[in-house]
Design an enzyme around this catalytic site. Structure first.
Site, short mmCIF file in Angstrom:
data_model
loop_
_atom_site.label_atom_id
_atom_site.label_comp_id
_atom_site.label_asym_id
_atom_site.label_seq_id
_atom_site.Cartn_x
_atom_site.Cartn_y
_atom_site.Cartn_z
N HIS A 72 9.31 17.46 -18.12
CA HIS A 72 9.37 17.79 -16.70
C HIS A 72 8.88 19.23 -16.56
O HIS A 72 9.57 20.16 -16.97
CB HIS A 72 10.80 17.64 -16.18
CG HIS A 72 11.31 16.23 -16.28
ND1 HIS A 72 11.11 15.30 -15.29
CD2 HIS A 72 11.98 15.59 -17.27
CE1 HIS A 72 11.64 14.14 -15.65
NE2 HIS A 72 12.18 14.29 -16.85
N LEU A 73 7.68 19.39 -16.00
CA LEU A 73 7.11 20.74 -15.87
C LEU A 73 7.44 21.36 -14.51
O LEU A 73 7.15 22.52 -14.27
CB LEU A 73 5.60 20.71 -16.11
CG LEU A 73 5.17 20.30 -17.53
CD1 LEU A 73 3.65 20.29 -17.65
CD2 LEU A 73 5.77 21.24 -18.59
N ARG A 74 8.03 20.55 -13.62
CA ARG A 74 8.60 21.03 -12.34
C ARG A 74 7.61 21.54 -11.31
O ARG A 74 8.05 22.05 -10.27
CB ARG A 74 9.65 22.12 -12.60
CG ARG A 74 10.78 21.71 -13.51
CD ARG A 74 11.52 20.49 -13.04
NE ARG A 74 12.77 20.30 -13.80
CZ ARG A 74 13.36 19.12 -13.93
NH1 ARG A 74 12.85 18.03 -13.38
NH2 ARG A 74 14.48 19.01 -14.61
N ASN A 104 8.52 13.43 -11.02
CA ASN A 104 9.66 13.64 -10.10
C ASN A 104 9.76 15.11 -9.68
O ASN A 104 10.76 15.79 -9.88
CB ASN A 104 10.98 13.16 -10.73
CG ASN A 104 11.37 13.93 -11.97
OD1 ASN A 104 10.53 14.49 -12.66
ND2 ASN A 104 12.65 13.95 -12.28
N HIS A 188 12.45 4.31 -16.55
CA HIS A 188 13.75 4.96 -16.75
C HIS A 188 14.78 3.85 -16.49
O HIS A 188 15.05 3.52 -15.35
CB HIS A 188 13.88 6.12 -15.76
CG HIS A 188 15.24 6.71 -15.61
ND1 HIS A 188 15.51 8.04 -15.82
CD2 HIS A 188 16.43 6.15 -15.24
CE1 HIS A 188 16.80 8.27 -15.60
NE2 HIS A 188 17.38 7.13 -15.24
N HIS A 242 13.31 7.44 -22.98
CA HIS A 242 14.59 7.94 -23.50
C HIS A 242 15.65 6.87 -23.74
O HIS A 242 16.76 6.94 -23.21
CB HIS A 242 15.16 9.05 -22.60
CG HIS A 242 15.06 8.80 -21.11
ND1 HIS A 242 15.46 7.65 -20.50
CD2 HIS A 242 14.57 9.59 -20.12
CE1 HIS A 242 15.23 7.75 -19.20
NE2 HIS A 242 14.69 8.91 -18.95
N ASN A 288 20.71 12.47 -18.48
CA ASN A 288 20.61 11.07 -18.08
C ASN A 288 19.37 10.44 -18.73
O ASN A 288 18.28 10.90 -18.44
CB ASN A 288 20.52 10.97 -16.56
CG ASN A 288 20.75 9.56 -16.08
OD1 ASN A 288 21.17 8.71 -16.85
ND2 ASN A 288 20.46 9.30 -14.82
N ASP A 315 12.15 14.73 -23.23
CA ASP A 315 12.75 14.74 -21.89
C ASP A 315 13.14 16.18 -21.49
O ASP A 315 14.18 16.41 -20.87
CB ASP A 315 13.96 13.80 -21.80
CG ASP A 315 14.33 13.47 -20.35
OD1 ASP A 315 13.62 13.92 -19.43
OD2 ASP A 315 15.34 12.78 -20.15
O1 DOR Z 1 18.46 14.31 -17.75
C1 DOR Z 1 17.56 14.01 -16.99
N1 DOR Z 1 16.84 14.96 -16.34
N2 DOR Z 1 17.28 12.73 -16.78
C2 DOR Z 1 16.41 12.33 -15.86
O2 DOR Z 1 16.23 11.16 -15.71
C3 DOR Z 1 15.69 13.30 -15.01
C4 DOR Z 1 15.64 14.62 -15.64
C5 DOR Z 1 15.29 15.71 -14.68
O3 DOR Z 1 14.26 15.56 -13.99
O4 DOR Z 1 15.98 16.70 -14.62
ZN ZN Z 2 14.36 9.60 -17.08
#
Ligand code: DOR
Ligand code: ZN
Length: 436
Positions: A72-74, A104, A188, A242, A288, A315
Site C-alpha cells: 500500500h503506497l497510499r 485502496n 481479499h 495474504h 487484516n 501487505d
Molecule cells: O491490514 C490491512 N491493512 N489489511 C487490509 O486489508 C488493508 C490494509 C490497509 O490498507 O491498511
Molecule cells: Zn487485504
C-alpha cells in the site's frame, strides 16, 4: 519507472552465490549487467572485456530482484502515511526491485487516469511500480471497472483489496471478464458479514481481551467459493491475497489440483506471529487478516515449504501514529513490512524451519513474477531486466523502526534481531539501495 531502456553502463557482480530458481541455478557465478539488462551469467572469471564498475559479492547471495505483490503506497490521497517515493525507498532497502501497489487509496484507483498517474516519473519511485486497479468502481463491489482499459494503462491485476468482492454474481463476472484478457483477480478473502466489528482472530486471546473475533471460516468460505467460481471459466486466474488460515489452504490445494489457475501469497507477519502476540492490546499486531493461531501458522509454514504457496508478499500497510496508538478496537488494520521481509524469511523460514534459501528466493522472485506475468523479471536469465538483490544470508542485524525509509513506523518488529540482510538493491542496472 516500469522499465529502463536508457544506457546505464555495465556492472560486473563477481563471485556471489547466484540463486536463480527460474533458471535452476544455485552456484558461484559472475553476473554482467549492461544497459539495463542481464548481459551474461558465467562461471567465475570467465567474463572478458572492460566494464564500468565491479561489485565484489563473495560470501553474498546474488538473486533476481525481489517482487512484492502486495503493498500500500497510499498515493493518491494519503501521503501523510506514505508516498510512492518513500514507500519505494523502503522497498529498495528491503531488497524489492518491483512492487505491486493496491488501489485502496483516496480516491480509489479505478480509472486509467489514476493507473497512469501512479506510473508518472514525478512520483519519484526508485523501484518498479506495477499498479493493481480496482475491480469495481470505488471498490464498492457493485459495478465492474473497465478491465481492458485499466490493463492497457498498465494495471497488472484487479482487486478491491481492503475489502472482498463478496457478491457472488459480481465475483463470477469479474473472473469471467478478467479471464478474457488473461488478467489476474486478487481477492481479499473475508466474509465481512461475519467479521463486522471484529478486531482480531477468534481465540482464547480474543476471549481474554474481550474483543470480538473473526473466525477462520470468514476467510476460508470465500476462498472456497472463489476457487469454485474460477473453475467455471477457462483461463480464469484467482490470486488469494495474504492467506492466513489452514482451511483456506485446503481450498487453494483443491483449486491447484483442478483446472483453474489459483495462486496465493503469505505475509511475513502471518508466518512469524500468532494472535497471542497481541498480548495486552498491542495495536502493532492488529492487521487484516488477523494474526491467527499457532496451528494456522504451522499450516502456513508447511505450505510455504511444500510449494502450495506462490509468493511471500508483505501487505506493507503504513499508518500514522494517531491511527495506531489508540484503543485496540479503533486502531486501523495493518503494519509496514518491506524492510523486515527478508530478515524474517531467513530467520524464521530458513534458520528455524530449514526451508532452503533457494525456495525462499523463489517465493520472492519467480513465484510472484508468474502470478502477475512480469516477463523478464524474477529471473537473471540473459536478456532479463537488470533487477538484482544482493544479500548476506548470515548477517545478524537489529531492525530499528525509527530509521525506516517508510513514512510510518507501525511495526511489531522494532528492535528485533534478525539474520539475513540486504546489501544492495539494483534496479535496471543502477544501485537503488546500498547498505551503509
Ligand atoms: O491490514 C490491512 N491493512 N489489511 C487490509 O486489508 C488493508 C490494509 C490497509 O490498507 O491498511
Ligand atoms: Zn487485504
Amino acid at each position: 519507472m516500469t522499465s529502463d531502456k536508457s544506457k546505464t553502463g555495465s556492472l560486473l557482480i563477481k563471485g556471489g552465490n547466484l540463486i536463480d530458481p527460474a533458471a535452476k541455478i544455485d552456484a558461484v557465478m559472475d553476473l554482467l549487467l549492461r544497459d539495463g539488462h542481464v548481459a551474461e551469467v558465467a562461471l567465475p572469471n570467465k567474463i572478458r572485456g572492460g566494464v564500468d564498475a565491479n561489485f565484489d559479492a563473495r560470501g553474498l547471495v546474488v538473486a533476481p530482484g525481489f517482487i512484492d505483490l502486495h503493498v500500500h503506497l497510499r498515493e493518491p490521497g494519503q501521503s501523510y502515511k506514505e508516498t510512492i517515493a518513500t514507500g519505494t525507498a523502503a522497498a529498495a532497502a528491503g531488497g524489492f526491485t518491483s512492487v505491486c501497489c493496491m488501489p485502496n487509496t483516496s480516491p480509489v484507483v479505478d480509472s486509467q487516469e489514476w493507473v497512469a498517474w501512479i506510473q508518472q516519473p514525478q512520483r519519484g519511485a526508485v523501484v518498479n511500480v506495477f499498479p493493481v486497479a480496482a475491480a469495481t468502481q470505488a471498490s464498492k463491489g457493485a459495478v465492474l471497472t473497465d478491465f481492458r482499459g485499466l490493463q492497457r494503462a498498465g494495471a497488472v491485476a484487479v482487486s478491491d483489496d481492503g475489502k472482498p468482492i463478496l457478491n457472488e454474481t459480481i465475483m463470477r463476472e469479474t473472473l469471467r471478464l478478467a479471464a478474457e484478457i488473461n488478467l489476474p483477480v486478487i481477492q481479499h478473502a473475508e466474509d465481512t458479514r461475519l467479521t463486522e466489528n471484529c478486531s482480531m482472530n477468534e481465540s482464547t486471546t480474543s476471549f481474554r481481551l474481550g474483543l470480538r473475533g473473526m473466525t477462520t471460516a470468514a476467510e476460508a468460505t470465500v476462498v472456497d467459493r472463489d476457487v469454485q467460481l474460477a473453475q467455471q471459466f477457462t483461463g480464469a486466474r484467482l490470486h488469494v491475497a495474504h492467506l492466513s488460515t489452514a482451511d483456506a489452504l485446503k481450498a487453494v490445494r483443491r483449486g491447484k489440483r483442478g483446472k483453474a489457475r489459483v495462486t496465493c501469497e503469505i505475509t511475513p507477519h502471518h508466518f512469524t506471529l500468532t494472535d497471542a502476540d497481541i498480548g495486552e492490546y498491542n495495536t502493532y499486531c492488529k492487521m487484516n487478516p488477523p494474526l491467527r493461531s499457532a496451528g494456522d501458522r504451522e499450516a502456513l509454514l508447511v505450505a510455504l515449504a511444500d510449494g502450495t504457496v506462490d509468493a511471500i508478499a508483505t501487505d506493507h500497510a503504513p499508518h500514522a501514529t494517531h491511527e495506531k496508538i489508540i484503543e485496540f478496537e479503533k486502531a486501523l488494520f495493518g503494519i509496514i513490512g518491506l524492510e523486515t521481509a527478508l530478515g524474517l524469511a531467513i530467520t524464521r523460514l530458513h534458520r528455524e524451519h530449514k526451508i532452503p534459501l533457494a525456495r525462499i528466493v523463489e517465493l520472492l522472485t519467480a513465484g510472484p513474477a508468474r502470478v502477475v506475468d512480469l516477463r523478464g523479471r524474477g529471473t537473471l536469465a540473459r536478456g532479463s531486466y537488470a533487477d538484482v538483490t544482493i544479500f548476506d544470508p548470515k548477517r545478524r542485524w537489529t531492525y530499528e523502526a525509527a530509521k525506516s525509509r517508510s513514512k510510518s513506523r507501525n511495526t511489531p518488529f522494532d528492535g528485533w534481531q534478525l539474520t539475513g540482510k540486504v546489501v544492495a538493491t539494483i534496479v535496471g542496472g543502477k544501485i537503488a539501495h546500498r547498505a551503509g
